[in-house]
Design a protein around this motif. Structure first.
Motif, PDB file in Angstrom:
ATOM      1  N   PRO A 315       9.063   0.166   5.307  1.00 15.27           N
ATOM      2  CA  PRO A 315       8.876  -0.395   3.961  1.00 15.27           C
ATOM      3  C   PRO A 315       7.524  -0.073   3.350  1.00 15.27           C
ATOM      4  CG  PRO A 315       8.735  -2.121   5.629  1.00 15.27           C
ATOM      5  CD  PRO A 315       9.208  -0.888   6.330  1.00 15.27           C
ATOM      6  N   ASN A 316       6.499   0.157   4.184  1.00 18.17           N
ATOM      7  CA  ASN A 316       5.178   0.480   3.642  1.00 18.17           C
ATOM      8  C   ASN A 316       5.145   1.849   2.973  1.00 18.17           C
ATOM      9  OD1 ASN A 316       4.271  -1.946   4.518  1.00 18.17           O
ATOM     10  ND2 ASN A 316       2.874  -1.167   6.088  1.00 18.17           N
ATOM     11  N   GLY A 317       6.140   2.685   3.275  1.00 20.34           N
ATOM     12  CA  GLY A 317       6.204   3.979   2.615  1.00 20.34           C
ATOM     13  C   GLY A 317       6.326   3.840   1.111  1.00 20.34           C
ATOM     14  N   TYR A 318       7.026   2.796   0.654  1.00 21.64           N
ATOM     15  CA  TYR A 318       7.145   2.559  -0.788  1.00 21.64           C
ATOM     16  C   TYR A 318       5.787   2.198  -1.386  1.00 21.64           C
ATOM     17  CZ  TYR A 318      12.155   2.268   0.284  1.00 21.64           C
ATOM     18  OH  TYR A 318      13.427   2.539   0.706  1.00 21.64           O
ATOM     19  N   LEU A 319       5.031   1.387  -0.669  1.00 15.32           N
ATOM     20  CA  LEU A 319       3.705   1.009  -1.151  1.00 15.32           C
ATOM     21  C   LEU A 319       2.807   2.233  -1.280  1.00 15.32           C
ATOM     22  CD1 LEU A 319       3.044  -2.225   0.953  1.00 15.32           C
ATOM     23  CD2 LEU A 319       3.872  -2.065  -1.403  1.00 15.32           C
ATOM     24  N   LEU A 320       2.822   3.095  -0.248  1.00 14.37           N
ATOM     25  CA  LEU A 320       1.996   4.294  -0.277  1.00 14.37           C
ATOM     26  C   LEU A 320       2.383   5.199  -1.437  1.00 14.37           C
ATOM     27  CD1 LEU A 320       1.832   5.175   3.534  1.00 14.37           C
ATOM     28  CD2 LEU A 320       0.047   4.120   2.141  1.00 14.37           C
ATOM     29  N   ARG A 321       3.671   5.340  -1.683  1.00 17.94           N
ATOM     30  CA  ARG A 321       4.135   6.177  -2.784  1.00 17.94           C
ATOM     31  C   ARG A 321       3.732   5.592  -4.132  1.00 17.94           C
ATOM     32  NH1 ARG A 321       4.726  11.424  -2.859  1.00 17.94           N
ATOM     33  NH2 ARG A 321       5.709  12.132  -0.950  1.00 17.94           N
ATOM     34  N   MET A 322       3.840   4.289  -4.291  1.00 14.68           N
ATOM     35  CA  MET A 322       3.486   3.660  -5.559  1.00 14.68           C
ATOM     36  C   MET A 322       1.984   3.734  -5.818  1.00 14.68           C
ATOM     37  SD  MET A 322       6.078   0.365  -5.493  1.00 14.68           S
ATOM     38  CE  MET A 322       5.623  -0.230  -7.130  1.00 14.68           C
ATOM     39  N   VAL A 323       1.183   3.575  -4.772  1.00 16.86           N
ATOM     40  CA  VAL A 323      -0.267   3.740  -4.907  1.00 16.86           C
ATOM     41  C   VAL A 323      -0.585   5.169  -5.335  1.00 16.86           C
ATOM     42  CG1 VAL A 323      -2.440   3.852  -3.628  1.00 16.86           C
ATOM     43  CG2 VAL A 323      -0.910   1.897  -3.329  1.00 16.86           C
ATOM     44  N   ARG A 324       0.069   6.119  -4.702  1.00 19.80           N
ATOM     45  CA  ARG A 324      -0.151   7.533  -5.021  1.00 19.80           C
ATOM     46  C   ARG A 324       0.208   7.828  -6.476  1.00 19.80           C
ATOM     47  NH1 ARG A 324      -0.595  11.479  -1.236  1.00 19.80           N
ATOM     48  NH2 ARG A 324      -0.370  13.638  -1.920  1.00 19.80           N
ATOM     49  N   ASN A 325       1.329   7.285  -6.930  1.00 17.75           N
ATOM     50  CA  ASN A 325       1.739   7.507  -8.313  1.00 17.75           C
ATOM     51  C   ASN A 325       0.773   6.875  -9.303  1.00 17.75           C
ATOM     52  OD1 ASN A 325       3.997   8.898  -7.451  1.00 17.75           O
ATOM     53  ND2 ASN A 325       5.358   7.125  -7.576  1.00 17.75           N
ATOM     54  N   GLU A 326       0.265   5.701  -8.957  1.00 16.35           N
ATOM     55  CA  GLU A 326      -0.651   5.008  -9.868  1.00 16.35           C
ATOM     56  C   GLU A 326      -1.975   5.751 -10.017  1.00 16.35           C
ATOM     57  OE1 GLU A 326      -2.774   0.669  -9.789  1.00 16.35           O
ATOM     58  OE2 GLU A 326      -0.580   0.700  -9.658  1.00 16.35           O
ATOM     59  N   ALA A 328      -2.538   9.175  -9.100  1.00 15.05           N
ATOM     60  CA  ALA A 328      -2.529  10.637  -9.230  1.00 15.05           C
ATOM     61  C   ALA A 328      -1.371  11.188 -10.055  1.00 15.05           C
ATOM     62  CB  ALA A 328      -2.512  11.272  -7.838  1.00 15.05           C
ATOM     63  N   ALA A 329      -0.686  10.351 -10.816  1.00 18.22           N
ATOM     64  CA  ALA A 329       0.417  10.839 -11.647  1.00 18.22           C
ATOM     65  C   ALA A 329       0.007  10.811 -13.113  1.00 18.22           C
ATOM     66  CB  ALA A 329       1.667   9.987 -11.437  1.00 18.22           C
ATOM     67  N   GLY A 330       0.309  11.873 -13.826  1.00 17.38           N
ATOM     68  CA  GLY A 330      -0.018  11.935 -15.242  1.00 17.38           C
ATOM     69  C   GLY A 330      -1.311  12.675 -15.507  1.00 17.38           C
ATOM     70  N   PRO A 334      -6.881   9.352 -12.524  1.00 19.26           N
ATOM     71  CA  PRO A 334      -8.264   9.513 -12.040  1.00 19.26           C
ATOM     72  C   PRO A 334      -8.413  10.456 -10.854  1.00 19.26           C
ATOM     73  CG  PRO A 334      -7.389   7.385 -11.381  1.00 19.26           C
ATOM     74  CD  PRO A 334      -6.375   7.993 -12.314  1.00 19.26           C
ATOM     75  N   PHE A 335      -7.312  10.742 -10.140  1.00 17.48           N
ATOM     76  CA  PHE A 335      -7.373  11.622  -8.977  1.00 17.48           C
ATOM     77  C   PHE A 335      -6.194  12.585  -9.007  1.00 17.48           C
ATOM     78  CE2 PHE A 335      -9.249   7.539  -7.822  1.00 17.48           C
ATOM     79  CZ  PHE A 335     -10.487   7.919  -7.319  1.00 17.48           C
ATOM     80  N   THR A 336      -6.279  13.622  -8.189  1.00 16.99           N
ATOM     81  CA  THR A 336      -5.151  14.530  -8.008  1.00 16.99           C
ATOM     82  C   THR A 336      -4.488  14.198  -6.671  1.00 16.99           C
ATOM     83  OG1 THR A 336      -6.357  16.243  -6.777  1.00 16.99           O
ATOM     84  CG2 THR A 336      -6.477  16.324  -9.192  1.00 16.99           C
TER      85      THR A 336
END
Length: 736
Positions: A315-326, A328-330, A334-336
């Motif tokens: 389940p923590n995989g979803y958290l990691l993905r959502m953090v990454r999107n927040e 580094a997406a768009g 602030p980060f790549t």
């Protein structure tokens, strides 16, 4: 003669004849006394002017001396500083540089890890075993003048430094040597000192190491995506072979994605990867590394399947993905993605571990022996509406087996939760919530050209808006929606923060026929729970580098988009849902709760969004067939209104024994019958609703779906009418 002479002399001493010549000598002598007389005003002024002409020259000479002295001192200091930095700057071996730190994501306590990014794989190899085209492909992609240049581009360094400081971006050097140096100082190159260190390291490398050594070290340390550091790990993760066995096209593809390997991975962006592949081949042909025939016959190579091993498992995989999107997406992120993989950052989230564990136990079908149907999907999200921080969420059991996130990707028909925006529109239009409407079922509405029924085909008689909202009476809200207009309902929902599509061309939008994500629906209600001030939901609180320097902090901002007094009245109406309406099971929490239930028109989804002033929680349940199609939620979960029970169980643990919070006092300033007296039945019927601000009973009210639908909350006594038959053309009968 002597006598005559005296007379002449005497005459000269007296009055002189006009015709007498001027005694030049006498006059000259008289003027010659000027040294013994006070200087005239004009003479003094001329003397002063002469002295002023000499003074600026002296000052200019003095200023020039000082300027040259200062510049000389600064030059000597700069040379000394440069010499010191040059002597003390270490050229690190590739083995040391390759040991990039992992980025770790933490819970809100900042010490308990959620997980890390990039399961790193690296192996330093001897580049002499590599085919020549491997290095040439990298040179063609990254620095085609590499074999000719001095290894350092001062203009490029200046440009990168300017962009880093003024725009907040992270831009490296343009040559391979500078990029190699830049990677060693990753995370520091936005500072003047970091950029200076990078330049000195690049200069020292270019003067002390051969081109072959520099290129080999670069290829051994560069990040290629898929957790691979260096060409050897890249060859294995992309092609399942050693680097010495790479073909020319495979080398060109790997070289092409170096600037953004995570984003340009062929498995992620095949078109972008192929475009970069052909770009590298074109440059290799221009530089005579390959022939035109080699270029023409080269085909885009196929990569092997790659999946993260344990990074995103569970389940923590979803958290990691959502953090990454927040982060580094768009375009404005602030980060790549590669920053997160290689930066060695410490990311602190807003997720509270105890609440996250509780959310999983409540929502997961695999926890607590729930024995749910395998097709039943659940999404849960709990936030603080006051600052938008996400406290806990349930997006699925295992990201690796179910990568569709049930919080921010999967959508469901939100049903009657949209009625809150229509009711807010009525409040804004000056309608008293004591206005009475016809709650019978079915009723025909000209705006949609068909009849609409209530859930369970129940007719409620004539009820006010408090009771209509509590019992989610479709016919009343279709009537109300025609006055408010579908455009205003949709506009208010978007103003609250909902970004998903809402059909504003039909009054059915008040019944919530559009599909949204749990995240989107929660964002909108967070504004209603926060007194009309819209918070921005976020998962990341702070990012720091490996030296504990702050790189990013979430901006806690909120625009006041609705009148707080009007929202307070809406909140008062929303408490009726729990006090005696469709969400009455949550009364067992023993504190004021506002919220709204929602049922999809075809019963494929049910949901509940409820809140106290400080905690808002959404639960949605939908039934997804094996082929991905929407299926009807089993009757038993509808009868129990399962999301309300999930909400109650979670909030009981999340709130614990925290102080009971009350909603702001609300004053209804509206007019019965609306501003023009045409809303509902006008001013004909009126009654005083219950006092919704009292703390409810601790005991849960056991109700069925149909019992909820029959409740009128102590209305005018018409709620017990026998349900009328529903014509086949009617719609909306299942929305609550």
């Amino acid at each position: 003669m002597a006598k005559q002479t005296r007379s002449v002399s005497s005459a000269a001493g007296g009055r002189r004849s006009a015709s007498s010549p001027r005694p030049v000598r006498q006059t000259t002598k008289t003027r010659g006394r000027k040294n013994n007389r006070t200087p005239s005003h004009r003479m003094g002024r001329r003397a002063n002017q002469g002295s002023h002409r000499k003074q600026p020259k002296k000052r200019r000479h003095l200023l020039l001396k000082w300027t040259l002295g200062i510049l000389g001192t600064l030059l000597v200091a700069a040379i000394g500083c440069f010499a010191y930095l040059y002597l003390t700057t270490e050229i690190v071996p590739p083995e040391k540089q390759a040991l990039a730190q992992k980025t770790t994501v933490y819970y809100a306590d900042g010490t308990t890890p959620i997980g890390t990014y990039a399961d790193q794989d690296r192996e330093i190899i001897d580049c002499s075993v590599l085919p020549k085209y491997v290095g040439n492909a990298v040179v063609a992609s990254e620095n085609r003048s590499f074999y000719k240049d001095s290894g350092i581009d001062l203009r490029g360094i200046g440009r990168a430094l300017l962009n880093n400081v003024t725009k907040g971006t992270r831009q490296g050097g343009s040559t391979i040597t500078q990029q190699y140096a830049e990677r060693y100082y990753l995370g520091e190159t936005t500072s003047y000192r970091g950029k200076l260190r990078e330049a000195i390291l690049a200069l020292k490398i270019s003067q002390t190491e051969s081109k072959e050594t520099v290129l080999c070290n670069y290829m051994n340390t560069i990040y290629f995506g898929r957790g691979a550091y260096g060409i050897q790990a890249a060859a294995q993760n992309y092609y399942g072979k050693n680097a010495k066995d790479l073909t020319m096209p495979e080398s060109a593809m790997l070289a092409g994605i170096i600037p953004a390997p995570t984003t340009w991975d062929p498995a992620v962006s095949p078109k972008q990867a192929e475009s970069r592949f052909h770009r590298v081949l074109g440059i290799m042909e221009e530089e005579h590394y390959i022939s035109h025939a080699d270029n023409v016959k080269a085909a885009m190579p196929q990569t092997i399947n790659y999946s993260p091993q344990n990074v995103y498992q569970g389940p923590n995989g979803y958290l990691l993905r959502m953090v990454r999107n927040e982060l580094a997406a768009g375009k404005k992120a602030p980060f790549t993605p590669d920053d997160l993989d290689t930066g060695g950052y410490r990311i602190v989230t807003t997720i509270q571990k105890d609440k996250q564990d509780l959310m999983f136990q409540v929502a997961s079908p695999s926890a607590g022996g729930k024995n749910l149907p395998p097709t039943l999907q659940t999404g849960g999200l709990s936030v603080s509406p006051q600052d938008g921080s996400i406290i806990a969420l349930y997006a699925g059991d295992d990201y690796l087996t179910h990568q569709l996130n049930n919080v921010d990707q999967a959508t469901f028909q939100v049903g009657s939760t949209m009625k809150a925006y229509t009711l807010l529109g009525a409040i804004q239009d000056g309608v008293s919530l004591n206005t009475v409407f016809n709650g019978n079922s079915p009723r025909t509405f000209s705006s949609v050209g068909k009849s609409v029924a209530n859930a369970g085909q129940v007719s409620y008689g004539y009820i006010n808006l408090y009771s209509a909202f509590a019992n989610s009476v479709n016919t009343v809200f279709m009537d109300l929606g025609e006055h408010v207009t579908s455009q205003k309902t949709a506009q208010l929902a978007h103003t609250a923060g909902i970004t998903g599509k809402i059909d504003d061309t039909t009054t059915f939008d008040t019944l919530g026929l559009d599909a949204l994500t749990v995240y989107d629906a929660t964002q909108g209600y967070a504004t209603l729970a926060n007194g009309g001030k819209r918070p921005e939901l976020h998962l990341v609180a702070q990012v720091k580098d490996s030296k504990d320097r702050e790189l990013y902090t979430a901006t806690i901002k909120g625009d006041q988009v609705f009148n707080p007094d009007q929202v307070a009245l809406l909140q008062k109406a929303m408490t009726s849902t729990v006090q005696y309406g469709t969400g009455s099971y949550a009364r067992s929490l023993g504190r004021p709760i506002a919220g709204k239930t929602g049922t999809a028109n075809d019963e494929t989804a049910i949901s509940f969004i409820g809140f106290t002033p400080s905690v808002l929680t959404t639960f949605a349940v939908w039934n997804q067939g094996a082929d991905g199609s929407a299926q009807k939620v089993p009757e038993v979960y509808q009868d129990q209104f399962y999301p309300v029970r999930l909400f109650t169980q979670y909030m009981k643990g999340a709130l614990g024994d925290s102080p009971v919070e009350r909603f702001p006092a609300a004053v209804d300033k509206g007019k019965i019958g609306g501003p023009d007296g045409t809303w509902g039945t006008g001013g004909v019927r009126n009654y005083t609703p219950r006092n919704y601000q009292t703390v409810p009973s601790q005991e849960p009210q056991q109700e069925s779906r149909r019992d909820e639908s029959n409740s009128t909350g102590g209305g005018n006594g018409n709620g017990g009418e026998t349900p009328q038959s529903n014509p086949t053309e009617s719609t909306g009968g299942n929305n609550r």
